[in-house]
Enzyme design. Structure first.
Site, PDB file in Angstrom:
ATOM      1  CB  SER A 121      45.495  46.654  -3.958  1.00  0.00           C
ATOM      2  OG  SER A 121      46.048  45.757  -4.878  1.00  0.00           O
ATOM      3  CG  ASP A 150      48.106  49.372 -13.749  1.00  0.00           C
ATOM      4  OD1 ASP A 150      48.767  49.906 -14.680  1.00  0.00           O
ATOM      5  OD2 ASP A 150      48.579  49.125 -12.630  1.00  0.00           O
TER       6      ASP A 150
END
Ligand SMILES: *[C@@H]1O[C@H](CO)[C@@H](O)[C@H](O)[C@H]1NC(C)=O
Ligand SMILES: *[C@@H]1O[C@H](CO)[C@@H](O)[C@H](O)[C@H]1NC(C)=O
Ligand SMILES: *[C@@H]1O[C@H](CO)[C@@H](O)[C@H](O)[C@H]1NC(C)=O
Ligand SMILES: *[C@@H]1O[C@H](CO)[C@@H](O)[C@H](O)[C@H]1NC(C)=O
Ligand SMILES: *[C@@H]1O[C@H](CO)[C@@H](O)[C@H](O)[C@H]1NC(C)=O
Ligand SMILES: *[C@@H]1O[C@H](CO)[C@@H](O)[C@H](O)[C@H]1NC(C)=O
Ligand SMILES: *[C@@H]1O[C@H](CO)[C@@H](O)[C@H](O)[C@H]1NC(C)=O
Ligand SMILES: *[C@@H]1O[C@H](CO)[C@@H](O)[C@H](O)[C@H]1NC(C)=O
Length: 808
Positions: free
Chosen positions: A531, A642
C-alpha cells in the site's frame, strides 16, 4: 542629554516630513518617505477617510509599543490588527516608516526591523499607504487602476476580524497557543496547540461536524462578519451578535482564554460589550490549566490541582501540576510485590472530567470492572465513569483538560498510592491563591479484588472500545464502513458519540508540507509494502514518527476523511498507534508512532540472536490481544487479513504492536454479507493464508485466527513453518504438521518441538498451551477458536501477573 536633543531634533525633522503643517487633519494616504516616531504616539500615522479607523503606535505595556490599527473611538485603542504582536518595540527611538522603495517597516530603537510589509523593490516609488474605511491598511499604486493592493493588512489578520474582513483558507486568528482556522475538512475550528498537547475544542469534538451543524462539503473556506453583526462561514456556521443590526462597530476576536467573541462598541464611551461567544462554558477550552489541573468557572476562571498533585510553578497556574507521590515507572518490567489492590486507592471527584488521553473506552461495564482495569494497568492514572443507562468507562493515561462543572454528570476517580494522604498535602496547594483543591473530594474504598470478568453477557457485550488509534496501513478501497457504521453524512448514535472525541482530540490532520519537512523530503525509507512506502520523520516537538505515503487510494478527500474518522478511533496497546493523516489532493499519508525494534521475523528467524522465551510468550499474548481487540471489540468487523511476523512490530520492551493492516476491511455487520465479506481477490501472504482463501466462500475473522496459529507455532519452534522439511527433504504438508502437533499435545512432550536455540530455557506449560492453541487454529474454520478465546487461554498461563513474592 545629547540623545534627548537628538530625539527632539528627529522629532522636529519628522514633523517637517510627515506633517508639514502640524495642525492639518490626519492623513488617509501617505507617500514614500513618510514616517512616524514612537515618541509621537499620540498622533495617528493614518486615519481612514470617514474617521472610523486609525493606525499608529499603541501602548502594549510599560515602554512597549505596537504598530496597530484600531477603531478611532475605542477606549485604549483596542487593536484590530497589529504588525508586531508579541514583539513590541521600545517606547524611545522606534519608528514606522514608509520607505522610499515602497516598503512599510517598523524599526526598533536599536535599528532592528521588527516587521516590514515586504513590498519594497520594483517601481516602489509609485506606491502609497492608505487606511481604508473598512480598517484595511493597504499599500498600492494609486495610479494603477487594477485595484489590486501590493499588500494589505486584511491578508495578515492577527487575532481579530472586523466587518467585511474575510477569514480564508490560509489565514488564522491567533492568541497565544489558541487559534481559529479552517481545518483540512473545511470546518472552522478552535485549536489549542501548546507545548505538551494539541487538541481541538470547538466545535464540540465529541460530535461529528454535521451533528454540530457544520458541513465538510463546501471547500470555499471563508468566514465574514457583516455590518449587521452576522458571522457567516462556508461550513454552514451562522451566528448573530445579540445586538443584530447596522450602525454598530464590531469585531470578532480570539482571546488569551481561548474563547472567540464578537464585541460591539458603545459609541458613547468607546467601551466593548460581548455580543456573542463561541464557548458558553469557558472551562471547555482545552489547555487552559495544564497537566493534572482542573479548571473551574465559578464565579471566575481558576485552575486548581487535582488531589495528590501540586503546582509546578506557583507563579503560573497554567503550567499545571505535578504528582506529590512517587510515580511508578511502567517501563520497568518487574512487577512490584504487593498486588495493585494493595498499592492503590481511588479518590473520587464528582462532576469532573479530564478530556482525552483515554487508554480505552468501554461501554456497558460495571464500575468495579472499570476500576479493576485502571488498577491493573500501570499506565492508568485514573478513570472516568459515567452511568447513562449503561456504564461508560474511560481509563486515562494522562490528566489534561480537566474541568469541574455542576452540569457534568460524570465522575473521575484518581489513582493514588494507598499510603498517600490525599487530604493533608492539598493544604499546601490551598495556601496559594486560586489553587484550592475541592474540599468535597472523598476517598472511596480502596481497590478490592472484585471479579475481573465480563459483566453481563447480553448482545451488547463485548463492550466497544474507541480511541484515537490505528489500523496500520489501509487498503482504503476495501474499507466500506466503520466499526460503528459511520460515514460523514450519517451521524453516530448518540451513545457512541463519546468515542468521536478521540478523532478530533489526539488525532491530527497534517499538511503535506509539514510531513515533507518532518521526513526531510521523504529521505529515510523504513520499509515498503503493497500500500505504500514508509519513511522516518521527526515532528516539530521531536517526536519520531513513521510516515506512510499511500499509493492507489481511491476516493476524494471527503471519503478519505470519513474513513479516517473511523480508523482514528480504533486503538489498542498492541496496535501501532496512528497520530494523524494528511489528505491534500493526490497526497494521502498516514502518520504512525515509530516502533523501535523492528518486526518479529527479524528477531525470531535471525541467526545471530535468540529471542528469549519470556519475550516470545509476551509477543504471542500481545498479538492475540491486539487481534482480539480488532475482531471482538469492534464486534468482528475488522479483519486484518495479513497476519505474519513481518506485521508484528516490537517495542524497545518487546511488546508486540500489530502493523500494516494493508488488507484490513471494516465490514458492515448488518450488511448483505452478514458477518462475512466478499473480497474480489485473494489477499494475504503465502504460508500464512487460511485454506478457505482458495475456496469461493465469504471470508470472516477466522482467517486471522488461522494465520495467528501459524505465527504462534513459529514463535515456539523459531523457524518458518513453510520451511519445515521431512527427513527426506520434502516440504511438510499442513496436515502432516497438524499430525505432529496432535501427538505433541497428546503426549505432553513439548521439548523436541521448541526452538533448540533456547537450550531448554522455556516454560513448558506455556509452550504446550501455545501448541495446543496453534493446532486448534489450523482446524476447519468453524472449529477454530476466536481471538478472544485465545487471548484468554494464553493469559491464563501467564506467570508474570502473579506476585513474584509468593512464588517459590
Ligand atoms: C534590539 O532590541 C531587541 C529587543 O528590544 C532585541 O531582541 C534585539 O536583539 C536587538 N537587536 C540588536 C541588533 O541589538
Ligand atoms: C498594476 O498593479 C498590478 C498588481 O500589483 C501589476 O501587476 C501591474 O503591472 C500594475 N500596472 C501598472 C500599469 O503599473
Ligand atoms: C459555499 O460557501 C460560500 C460562502 O459561504 C457560499 O457563497 C457558497 O454558495 C457555498 N457553496 C455551496 C455549494 O453551498
Ligand atoms: C440571525 O438573524 C437573522 C435575521 O433576524 C435570522 O434570519 C437568522 O436566522 C439568525 N441566525 C441565527 C444563527 O440565529
Ligand atoms: C523508567 O525506567 C527506564 C528503564 O530503567 C528508564 O530508561 C526511564 O528513564 C525511566 N522513566 C522514568 C520516568 O523514570
Ligand atoms: C494523614 O493526615 C492526617 C490528618 O492530617 C493525619 O492525622 C494522619 O496521621 C496522616 N496519615 C499519614 C499516613 O500520613
Ligand atoms: C461541597 O458539597 C456541599 C454539599 O454537597 C455543597 O453544599 C458545597 O457547596 C460543596 N463545596 C464546594 C466547595 O463545592
Ligand atoms: C532491539 O532488540 C535488541 C535485542 O535483540 C536489543 O539489543 C536492542 O537494544 C533493541 N533495540 C532498541 C532500539 O530497543
Amino acid at each position: 542629554m545629547a540623545s534627548r536633543y537628538g530625539t527632539c531634533l528627529a522629532f522636529i525633522l519628522l514633523l517637517a516630513t510627515v506633517a508639514p503643517c502640524p495642525s492639518a487633519s490626519a492623513q488617509h494616504t501617505l507617500g514614500a518617505g513618510s514616517s512616524l516616531s514612537v515618541e509621537d504616539h499620540e498622533r495617528p500615522f493614518l486615519t481612514s477617510p470617514d474617521g472610523t479607523f486609525s493606525c499608529g503606535f499603541r501602548e502594549a505595556g510599560e515602554n512597549a509599543f505596537s504598530f496597530s490599527v484600531w477603531y478611532t473611538g475605542a477606549v485604549e485603542k483596542t487593536a484590530v490588527w497589529t504588525a508586531n504582536p508579541g514583539a513590541p518595540v521600545n517606547g524611545r527611538g522606534s519608528r514606522i516608516s514608509f520607505r522610499r522603495d515602497g516598503g512599510l517597516a517598523l524599526d526598533d530603537a536599536n535599528g532592528t526591523t521588527v516587521w516590514e510589509s515586504k513590498t519594497s523593490g520594483g517601481g516602489g516609488s509609485a506606491l502609497a499607504v492608505s487606511l481604508l474605511d473598512t480598517g484595511n491598511l493597504v499599500i498600492s499604486d494609486p495610479s494603477n487602476n487594477s485595484g489590486r493592493a501590493a499588500w494589505q493588512s486584511f491578508d495578515w489578520p492577527t487575532d481579530t476580524l472586523v466587518p467585511s474582513q474575510p477569514l480564508t483558507k490560509h489565514m488564522k486568528l491567533v492568541a497565544g497557543y489558541f487559534s481559529l482556522y479552517y481545518d483540512n475538512d473545511n470546518v472552522l475550528r478552535l485549536l489549542y496547540d501548546g507545548p505538551e498537547i494539541s487538541s481541538i475544542y470547538w466545535p464540540n469534538p465529541d460530535k461529528d461536524p454535521f451533528k454540530n451543524g457544520r458541513t465538510t462539503y463546501n471547500s470555499s473556506r471563508i468566514g465574514v462578519l457583516d455590518d449587521n453583526g452576522l458571522f457567516l462561514s462556508s461550513d454552514n456556521l451562522g451566528v448573530n451578535a445579540s445586538d443584530l443590526g447596522p450602525g454598530v462597530k464590531r469585531r470578532l476576536t480570539i482571546e488569551q482564554d481561548g474563547n472567540v467573541r464578537i464585541y460591539s462598541m458603545k459609541a458613547s464611551t468607546g467601551g466593548w460589550t460581548v455580543t456573542w461567544a463561541a464557548m458558553a462554558q469557558p472551562c471547555y477550552v482545552h489547555g487552559l490549566c495544564g497537566r493534572n489541573a482542573i479548571c473551574e468557572y465559578e464565579p471566575s476562571l481558576r485552575c486548581s490541582c487535582a488531589p495528590g498533585y501540586e503546582m509546578v510553578d506557583r507563579q503560573d497556574s497554567r503550567k499545571g501540576c505535578k504528582p506529590m507521590f512517587t510515580v511508578t515507572n511502567c517501563s520497568l518490567q518487574a512487577s512490584p510485590s504487593p498486588s495493585p489492590e494493595q498499592r492503590y486507592k481511588f479518590v473520587k471527584m464528582p462532576h469532573t472530567d479530564f478530556y482525552g488521553y483515554d487508554l480505552w473506552f468501554y461501554q456497558s461495564v460495571t464500575f468495579e470492572y472499570c476500576k479493576k482495569i485502571c488498577l491493573e494497568t500501570c499506565l492508568c492514572v485514573g478513570f472516568s465513569y459515567k452511568l447513562e443507562g449503561q456504564g461508560v468507562c474511560y481509563p486515562k493515561s494522562v490528566l489534561f483538560n480537566g474541568f469541574t462543572s455542576s452540569s457534568f454528570t460524570g465522575t473521575i476517580y484518581l489513582k493514588l498510592p494507598i499510603d498517600f494522604n490525599a487530604s493533608a498535602p492539598t493544604a499546601t496547594a490551598r495556601s496559594t491563591a486560586g489553587l484550592a483543591c475541592d474540599p468535597n473530594v472523598s476517598v472511596i474504598v480502596q481497590g478490592s479484588p472484585g471479579t475481573f470478568g465480563r459483566p453481563g453477557n447480553d448482545a451488547k457485550w463485548p463492550y466497544l472500545f474507541a480511541f484515537a488509534g490505528v489500523l496500520g496501513v489501509l487498503d482504503l478501497i476495501f474499507i466500506a464502513t466503520g466499526c460503528w457504521f459511520l460515514s460523514s453524512k450519517q451521524s453516530i448514535p448518540s451513545s457512541l458519540e463519546a468515542g468521536y472525541r478521540m478523532v478530533t482530540g489526539q488525532f491530527r490532520r497534517f499538511t503535506y508540507r509539514e510531513l515533507k519537512d518532518a521526513t526531510g523530503n521523504f529521505k529515510e525509507e523504513l520499509g515498503r509494502g503493497g500500500s505504500g512506502v514508509v519513511y522516518r520523520g521527526v515532528l516539530d516537538k521531536g517526536k519520531i514518527v513513521a510516515v506512510k505515503k499511500l499509493t492507489n487510494v481511491a476516493g476524494g478527500d471527503e471519503e478519505f476523511w470519513a474513513e479516517m474518522t473511523v480508523i482514528g478511533r480504533i486503538n489498542h496497546i498492541n496496535l501501532v498507534r496512528i497520530w494523524g493523516f494528511c489528505s491534500q489532493g493526490k497526497h494521502k499519508l498516514l502518520v504512525y508512532e515509530y516502533v523501535e525494534n523492528e518486526s518479529l521475523d527479524r528477531h525470531l528467524f535471525a541467526t545471530d540472536r535468540t529471542l528469549p522465551w519470556r519475550e516470545r510468550y509476551r509477543i504471542a499474548l500481545g498479538t492475540a490481544r491486539g487481534l482480539a481487540y480488532l475482531h471482538h471489540e469492534c464486534l468482528e468487523w475488522v479483519i486484518h487479513c495479513d497476519v505474519k511476523p513481518e506485521n508484528i512490530l516490537l517495542t524497545r520492551e518487546f511488546d508486540a504492536k500489530i502493523a500494516d493492516f494493508g488488507l484490513a476491511k471494516l465490514s458492515k455487520r448488518d450488511g448483505a454479507a452478514g458477518d462475512s465479506m466478499q473480497l474480489s481477490h485473494m489477499r494475504g501472504t503465502t504460508g500464512y493464508m487460511a485454506p478457505e482463501w482458495a475456496l469461493n466462500v465469504p471470508i470472516n475473522a477466522k482467517v486471522d485466527v488461522y494465520s495467528y496459529g501459524i505465527v504462534l507455532l513459529e514463535i515456539v519452534i523459531g523457524s518458518r513453518i513453510s520451511e519445515q522439511r521431512t527427513a527426506g527433504g520434502e516440504r511438510l504438508e499442513k496436515s502432516q504438521i497438524a499430525e505432529v502437533l496432535r501427538q505433541v499435545v497428546a503426549s505432553g512432550d513439548i521439548e523436541p518441538l521448541v526452538d533448540g536455540r533456547l537450550q531448554g530455557q522455556f516454560n513448558p506449560p506455556q509452550a504446550l498451551e501455545m501448541v495446543r492453541i496453534s493446532l486448534s487454529c489450523m482446524e476447519e474454520r468453524s472449529s477454530r477458536p476466536t481471538m478472544d478465546d485465545i487471548a484468554q487461554a494464553l493469559a491464563a498461563c501467564d506467570d508474570e501477573d502473579e506476585h513474584p513474592a509468593y512464588r517459590s
